[in-house]
Design an enzyme around this catalytic site. Sequence first.
Site, PDB file in Angstrom:
ATOM      1  N   CYS A  91      -1.207   6.646   8.339  1.00  0.00           N
ATOM      2  CA  CYS A  91      -1.276   5.382   7.153  1.00  0.00           C
ATOM      3  C   CYS A  91      -2.574   5.593   6.671  1.00  0.00           C
ATOM      4  CB  CYS A  91      -2.203   4.471   8.893  1.00  0.00           C
ATOM      5  SG  CYS A  91      -3.213   5.125   9.768  1.00  0.00           S
ATOM      6  N   ARG A 145       1.138  -1.524  -0.402  1.00  0.00           N
ATOM      7  CA  ARG A 145       0.177  -0.221  -0.346  1.00  0.00           C
ATOM      8  C   ARG A 145       0.680   1.783   0.344  1.00  0.00           C
ATOM      9  NH1 ARG A 145      -4.099  -0.110   4.479  1.00  0.00           N
ATOM     10  NH2 ARG A 145      -5.160   1.783   3.430  1.00  0.00           N
TER      11      ARG A 145
END
Length: 283
Positions: free
Chosen positions: A240, A183
């Site tokens: 995040c 990611r």
Amino acid sequence: MYTTLISAADLAGHIDNPAWVIVDCRHDLMNPSAGREAYAAGHLPHALFADIETELSGAKRGADGVFRGRHPLPVRADLIATLRSWGIDEDSQVIAYDAHGGMFAARLWWMLRWVGHPAVAVLDGGLAAWQAAGLALSTAAPVARSGGITERSPLVTTVSAADVLDNIDGGKRVVLDARAADRFRGENETIDPVGGHIPGAKNHFFKDNLGPDGRFKDAAQLKAELAPLVGNPSDAIMQCGSGVTACHNLLALEVAGLPGAALYPGSWSEWCADPARPLATGT
């Protein structure tokens, strides 16, 4: 007072203590109903359930219509009302747990500190550690009394997207991204339709805070691994995908004796929603 982690054995010794409030934070980012279903099937005795989507997050768009991320922080007064509905008082010891290495429980841990409540800890090893100790689960739904917690000065700090943007050119603060490496590199379009990371950010996957048994590594090991990444914690920013697993890195820093880092609550989901903000891909 427990302020970071608690073992299953220590929690078992207080499981019937009325001054303790236990909160089940299980969740699945791809299936929002999974946490509540798992709770109904069996949870720690006396535990209440916290819904990440509705109780530990606020409106995805501000009054100006601007997108604030997938899990933006709620209004502080709304969070206080939720905490009171769980029976949390000024002197309550709160324990958060999940079945995911603490990735969701750490969000509640951070949020209680955000409203000035220090007596909150995460069950180290979560549900698996509880069951491995031979301790029982319950399907009874406890009835929470009304609590009296009030909003106090925050024990944590936050930064905005504007703060992060200003930092890109100056580079005085370290940005640490808690997402998985694929990611971070921009290779997982299922979770992040707009892939990549904030320019200059470093990557520390939250699961790297855990040992093979699913419990947090000890303080010395966490310090040895995290200190070179963050430098001065007071100059570090944790982020995040949406401000949830970044709290796991914040908890790990606290365990390591490296407190003071800030949370960017909107994180990547807010950042990438504005095409004017720069992004980077790869390593």
